[in-house]
Scaffold this motif. Sequence first.
Motif, PDB file in Angstrom:
ATOM      1  N   LYS A  21       0.889  -1.366  -0.147  1.00  8.25           N
ATOM      2  CA  LYS A  21       0.251  -0.421   0.006  1.00  8.25           C
ATOM      3  C   LYS A  21       0.471   1.595  -0.289  1.00  8.25           C
ATOM      4  CE  LYS A  21      -4.062  -1.696   0.090  1.00  8.25           C
ATOM      5  NZ  LYS A  21      -5.233  -1.614  -1.111  1.00  8.25           N
ATOM      6  N   ARG A  22      -0.019   2.322  -0.852  1.00  9.46           N
ATOM      7  CA  ARG A  22       1.054   3.725  -0.430  1.00  9.46           C
ATOM      8  C   ARG A  22      -0.240   4.328  -0.273  1.00  9.46           C
ATOM      9  NH1 ARG A  22       3.479   6.734  -5.705  1.00  9.46           N
ATOM     10  NH2 ARG A  22       1.638   6.539  -6.619  1.00  9.46           N
ATOM     11  N   SER A  23      -0.044   5.605   0.727  1.00  3.96           N
ATOM     12  CA  SER A  23      -0.781   6.315   1.034  1.00  3.96           C
ATOM     13  C   SER A  23       0.222   7.873   1.307  1.00  3.96           C
ATOM     14  CB  SER A  23      -2.393   6.198   1.805  1.00  3.96           C
ATOM     15  OG  SER A  23      -0.775   6.153   2.994  1.00  3.96           O
ATOM     16  N   ILE A  24      -1.151   8.990   0.436  1.00  2.00           N
ATOM     17  CA  ILE A  24      -0.313  10.092   1.660  1.00  2.00           C
ATOM     18  C   ILE A  24      -0.793  10.673   2.876  1.00  2.00           C
ATOM     19  CG2 ILE A  24      -0.388  12.481   0.290  1.00  2.00           C
ATOM     20  CD1 ILE A  24      -0.248  11.338  -1.909  1.00  2.00           C
ATOM     21  N   ASP A  25      -0.255  11.204   3.248  1.00  2.00           N
ATOM     22  CA  ASP A  25      -0.501  12.250   4.124  1.00  2.00           C
ATOM     23  C   ASP A  25      -0.444  13.408   4.325  1.00  2.00           C
ATOM     24  OD1 ASP A  25      -1.154  13.083   7.635  1.00  2.00           O
ATOM     25  OD2 ASP A  25       0.185  11.578   7.732  1.00  2.00           O
ATOM     26  N   SER A  26      -1.293  13.937   4.295  1.00  2.00           N
ATOM     27  CA  SER A  26      -1.183  15.534   4.145  1.00  2.00           C
ATOM     28  C   SER A  26      -2.041  16.401   4.988  1.00  2.00           C
ATOM     29  CB  SER A  26      -1.835  15.825   2.780  1.00  2.00           C
ATOM     30  OG  SER A  26      -3.005  15.564   2.983  1.00  2.00           O
ATOM     31  N   ARG A  27      -1.862  15.657   6.719  1.00  3.31           N
ATOM     32  CA  ARG A  27      -2.445  16.440   7.438  1.00  3.31           C
ATOM     33  C   ARG A  27      -2.083  17.739   7.824  1.00  3.31           C
ATOM     34  NH1 ARG A  27      -3.373  11.405  11.281  1.00  3.31           N
ATOM     35  NH2 ARG A  27      -1.056  10.384  10.306  1.00  3.31           N
ATOM     36  N   LYS A  28      -0.641  17.699   7.680  1.00  3.54           N
ATOM     37  CA  LYS A  28       0.338  18.548   7.865  1.00  3.54           C
ATOM     38  C   LYS A  28       0.779  18.723   6.238  1.00  3.54           C
ATOM     39  CE  LYS A  28       4.457  20.473  10.843  1.00  3.54           C
ATOM     40  NZ  LYS A  28       5.318  19.554  12.467  1.00  3.54           N
ATOM     41  N   LYS A  29       0.644  20.668   6.286  1.00  2.00           N
ATOM     42  CA  LYS A  29       0.287  20.894   4.826  1.00  2.00           C
ATOM     43  C   LYS A  29       1.919  20.867   4.157  1.00  2.00           C
ATOM     44  CE  LYS A  29      -3.462  21.035   3.265  1.00  2.00           C
ATOM     45  NZ  LYS A  29      -4.134  20.120   4.986  1.00  2.00           N
ATOM     46  N   SER A  30       2.541  21.612   5.648  1.00  2.00           N
ATOM     47  CA  SER A  30       4.411  22.354   6.033  1.00  2.00           C
ATOM     48  C   SER A  30       4.974  20.192   6.178  1.00  2.00           C
ATOM     49  CB  SER A  30       4.604  22.867   7.131  1.00  2.00           C
ATOM     50  OG  SER A  30       4.744  21.494   7.981  1.00  2.00           O
ATOM     51  N   ASP A  31       4.566  19.497   5.801  1.00  2.00           N
ATOM     52  CA  ASP A  31       5.429  18.778   5.788  1.00  2.00           C
ATOM     53  C   ASP A  31       4.563  16.804   5.314  1.00  2.00           C
ATOM     54  OD1 ASP A  31       7.503  16.645   6.841  1.00  2.00           O
ATOM     55  OD2 ASP A  31       6.816  16.426   9.177  1.00  2.00           O
TER      56      ASP A  31
END
Length: 513
Positions: A21-31
């Motif tokens: 699996k590959r996902s994107i964690d964009s909760r922290k926009k700077s990281d």
Amino acid sequence: MKEIIKKGIKRENIKGIIWNKRSIDSRKKSDIKFIYNLEVELKKAIDISNLKNVSYAQEIVKQDREPLYSKGTTVAVIGAGPAGLFAALRLAEYGYTPMVFERGEEVDKRDITTAKFVHSSIFNQNSNIQFGEGGAGTYSDGKLNTRIKSEYMDKVFETFVECGAPENILWDYKPHVGTDILKEVVKTLRNKIKAMGGDFYFNCKLEKIHLKDGRVYGADIINEAGENEFYNFNNIILATGHSARDTYRMLNQIGVHMESKPFAIGARIEHLREDIDKMQYGKFAGNELLGAATYNVTYNNRADERGVFSFCMCPGGVIVNAASEENSSLVNGMSYSQRDGKFSNSAIVVGIKENDFGGHLFSGMEFQEQLERKTYELGQGYGALYQNVMDFMNNRKTSHQIESSFEMKKTSYNLNNLFPEVIVENMRGAFEYWSKNPLFISERANLIAPETRTSAPVRIVRDLIGRSINIDGLYPIGEGAGYAGGIVSAAVDGLKIIDLAFTKPKDSSIIYF
């Protein structure tokens, strides 16, 4: 000096790596982070008890099955959407002969027909965005993410890849294929089924199912020449999709047990893709590794016990007219594999309860029909109604032309007057709630309406092996039966019901009837 102990797996001990699996964690926009789930095969076993986020892979044991009836037995499959195609594939794998009847055209001809509709309003009620090879999913974003858990999902994804879908759908957290690739995938899948003995009949519409003593014994099919042909079938896999309203009415006439079920209605919201990318990815918007951004929004009206939610989000996609009946208009969204269009869109829909618009079986379906006909009348033809989001919230008609991905005629209309109060008030409440995000609710966002075909408004009730509870030999599957909600869940339903109803565990005398 303090000893430094490194914990991990030595490179030289790694035999192979598989992406799970590959996902994107964009909760922290700077990281923004990519999160990977990997399966690592080692040359020599190691102790993993002290390693974080590491566990042993679970081996999946699948039960071998064999056909319940003799090989070569003919089974009718009505509909060539995901449920019908995967049911036909499973039947062929077990040695049955599936005969697939599809009211629409094969995908190449269907593509020409839908293009004529978009550019010239020349409408074909049997071959369009809803009907034809691949079903409604062919003209969609090709999203393959689903909330269901099933042992059949690997089979669905592996078959898609085998038939031409990109390999990354096997590991992406939100996998998608895109309309352009899906068209090739369904053709390849059809040829695979034919090579295994299956037959396909396009431009052939189910007219009636014949019953005797509560059991299927045949069906009338209207062929390409418009002639009625009778076929003798003891088993029918019904995979017609949720837009086959004439089929629902025919089933009701012959006494098939059905029930009303909840669905949802609303409009498409369309933004500039750059706004959605910025909303989700901040300063990293536009990075080629991230691609076009997706989103999911929800609002719960506790007082009304009703939800409002985004549905079928199409990043970098377009809005299309999804009519399947004459003198009616509605919209849907689709994307191509690159998702590189100027706009992004999603349905924003309000949950509709079984009895919101009447107490009889087809109350919800008739409400859908009324909205679609009203839209056609207001727009004076096939097209869509539009309104700026801020104008909708302020109950005023939009006075300017809008830029949109929707290519057909667009008519400005105050959607507060199109929808009943229950939909209007809940949509307004949701927009107010989401307005804390100025990139989502702004003058740059527009509504294109109506979105009416989110799911089936009725369910064909079936037993534990997928058979109609009161008609033997009839197996309703997929979205049209009310048991699925997308490409993957429909395909899974097709595979599962064939296993339950047409096979038995190998080396076992147990028969599940």
